[in-house]
Write an enzyme that holds these catalytic residues in place. Sequence first.
Site, PDB file in Angstrom:
ATOM      1  N   GLY B   9       0.832  -1.196   0.000  1.00 25.43           N
ATOM      2  CA  GLY B   9       0.000   0.000   0.000  1.00 25.43           C
ATOM      3  C   GLY B   9       0.866   1.244   0.000  1.00 25.43           C
ATOM      4  N   SER B  13      -0.608   4.299   5.100  1.00 25.66           N
ATOM      5  CA  SER B  13      -1.905   3.698   4.799  1.00 25.66           C
ATOM      6  C   SER B  13      -2.288   2.675   5.866  1.00 25.66           C
ATOM      7  CB  SER B  13      -1.868   3.024   3.420  1.00 25.66           C
ATOM      8  OG  SER B  13      -0.895   2.001   3.385  1.00 25.66           O
ATOM      9  N   LYS B  15      -0.184   0.050   6.959  1.00 28.67           N
ATOM     10  CA  LYS B  15       0.388  -1.274   6.702  1.00 28.67           C
ATOM     11  C   LYS B  15       1.022  -1.901   7.946  1.00 28.67           C
ATOM     12  CE  LYS B  15       3.297   0.252   3.700  1.00 28.67           C
ATOM     13  NZ  LYS B  15       3.074   1.699   3.928  1.00 28.67           N
ATOM     14  N   ALA B  34      13.269  -5.411  11.438  1.00 24.23           N
ATOM     15  CA  ALA B  34      13.253  -4.039  10.927  1.00 24.23           C
ATOM     16  C   ALA B  34      14.396  -3.876   9.941  1.00 24.23           C
ATOM     17  CB  ALA B  34      13.382  -3.049  12.073  1.00 24.23           C
ATOM     18  N   THR B  35      14.100  -3.441   8.724  1.00 24.51           N
ATOM     19  CA  THR B  35      15.141  -3.339   7.696  1.00 24.51           C
ATOM     20  C   THR B  35      15.754  -1.950   7.614  1.00 24.51           C
ATOM     21  OG1 THR B  35      13.498  -2.803   6.005  1.00 24.51           O
ATOM     22  CG2 THR B  35      14.061  -5.127   6.276  1.00 24.51           C
ATOM     23  N   HIS B  50       7.930   3.637  16.291  1.00 26.10           N
ATOM     24  CA  HIS B  50       7.351   2.349  15.911  1.00 26.10           C
ATOM     25  C   HIS B  50       7.666   1.278  16.959  1.00 26.10           C
ATOM     26  CE1 HIS B  50       6.324   2.947  11.459  1.00 26.10           C
ATOM     27  NE2 HIS B  50       6.539   4.120  11.967  1.00 26.10           N
ATOM     28  N   GLU B  62      17.210  -5.988  14.053  1.00 29.06           N
ATOM     29  CA  GLU B  62      17.538  -5.074  12.966  1.00 29.06           C
ATOM     30  C   GLU B  62      18.382  -5.812  11.938  1.00 29.06           C
ATOM     31  OE1 GLU B  62      18.779  -1.162  13.854  1.00 29.06           O
ATOM     32  OE2 GLU B  62      17.507  -0.986  15.638  1.00 29.06           O
TER      33      GLU B  62
END
Lengths: 174, 174, 174
Positions: B9, B13, B15, B34-35, B50, B62
Amino acid sequence: MKNVTFITGGIKSGKSSYAVKLAMQYKKPRIFIATAEAFDDEMKKRIDMHKQERGRNFETIEEHIHLSKALKSSIGSICIIDCITVWISNLLYYEKIKEIELFLETLQNHPCDIIIVSNEVGMGIMPNNKLSRKYADLLGTTNQKIAKTANSVIFMISGIPLYIKKGGITNEPT
Amino acid sequence: MKNVTFITGGIKSGKSSYAVKLAMQYKKPRIFIATAEAFDDEMKKRIDMHKQERGRNFETIEEHIHLSKALKSSIGSICIIDCITVWISNLLYYEKIKEIELFLETLQNHPCDIIIVSNEVGMGIMPNNKLSRKYADLLGTTNQKIAKTANSVIFMISGIPLYIKKGGITNEPT
Amino acid sequence: MKNVTFITGGIKSGKSSYAVKLAMQYKKPRIFIATAEAFDDEMKKRIDMHKQERGRNFETIEEHIHLSKALKSSIGSICIIDCITVWISNLLYYEKIKEIELFLETLQNHPCDIIIVSNEVGMGIMPNNKLSRKYADLLGTTNQKIAKTANSVIFMISGIPLYIKKGGITNEPT
């Protein structure tokens, strides 16, 4: 019970026309709240064109900032707000983003039947500037809150209305 | 049989929130991969925000490059990967795009239940530079391959989840 | 009765591949009308790659401007037009936008079965230049008109075909 209908989609996807079509199904006074300010001739032309399309079926109110107030004085009518995209940009420009909270509060009290038009702006390559990201974030967050309150949410694609929420129900598996 | 869920999306939005909501329905260890790398303060702030939202319900890992390896060490858990968009951009930056193939291979072996978050970036006017086009092409192609493997594909619009694939089935006419 | 199928979506969302897949279901001569001109090597490479993918199953016609004429000489066949996005950009460049009207007229006469590929370009932050806005407006308006005529409209997302109109019917509440 009053209806809150939220219409979102891309540029020239038919959002405003569909909002007008839906509003015409209501047999009550029709109000069109336009949030755009005519800064230049291109804008002025667009606004006039849209006004002519609506003709005598709507009373047009220009309100660039105070949507909550505009809704409260529209009791008993069906109200189109067109659009949230431009309104959020006005709020950033005039430093009035507190108006968002007032608007969402008023929305939850259903002062009148409301059809709200907004845009999807976050599905392209994000421009490399902070203001665009801030704008996209604020618009996206506001769209989410409006869609949550709405009982119908419509995603317009090439003029086709796709109902992604109908009578409060989405297509999520249960 | 393990689930692969793909959520795509636009910006803001909903996600990531929806990914967390889905993961909470699994009664097993929850891992959040987490990238994103925190290159600057704006990014750092986003990441911390987040992380706080997820609270104690997730172990956060990570991993900016080696998603395949991260999945393989997550057997028995439910894993959110957030997000492919940033990962692809890392792979281009560090010249590691071969990782995509490794990841897709691992995905097809279903090492654990997986919820993958990505973005749609190809629905705006394409910027007039080669890198953006290359990025949009690579992300789009990868999204397609992930969506093909996934049994559920969800398109988020203004916070509303639209299931475009459910239990492996789309709404194609038969 | 001939079919008009309209496929829209973002960059690398699988539109062309799906068009080819649909065309293969027709047992009649298959024509592929390519609207792109090879201005540079990047473009040339893309065009050649696509041509190879289609192989011997299609006769390829290159037509950058006169789509109406190309359709009229394809009676009895199944025709893919790929794509409207590039065509509109050609029409603006060569100052031939009157071709749009001719095309839409021809479309309504159903000279042959037609699968039309286009793009959504209006769901990102709009670039701050007049030409991009003019282009997005013209493409959006044309997409709407094609979608209205089509009996099937498909929105491609990450390679998944989402039918938003099937046999002339949308999911609008009645």
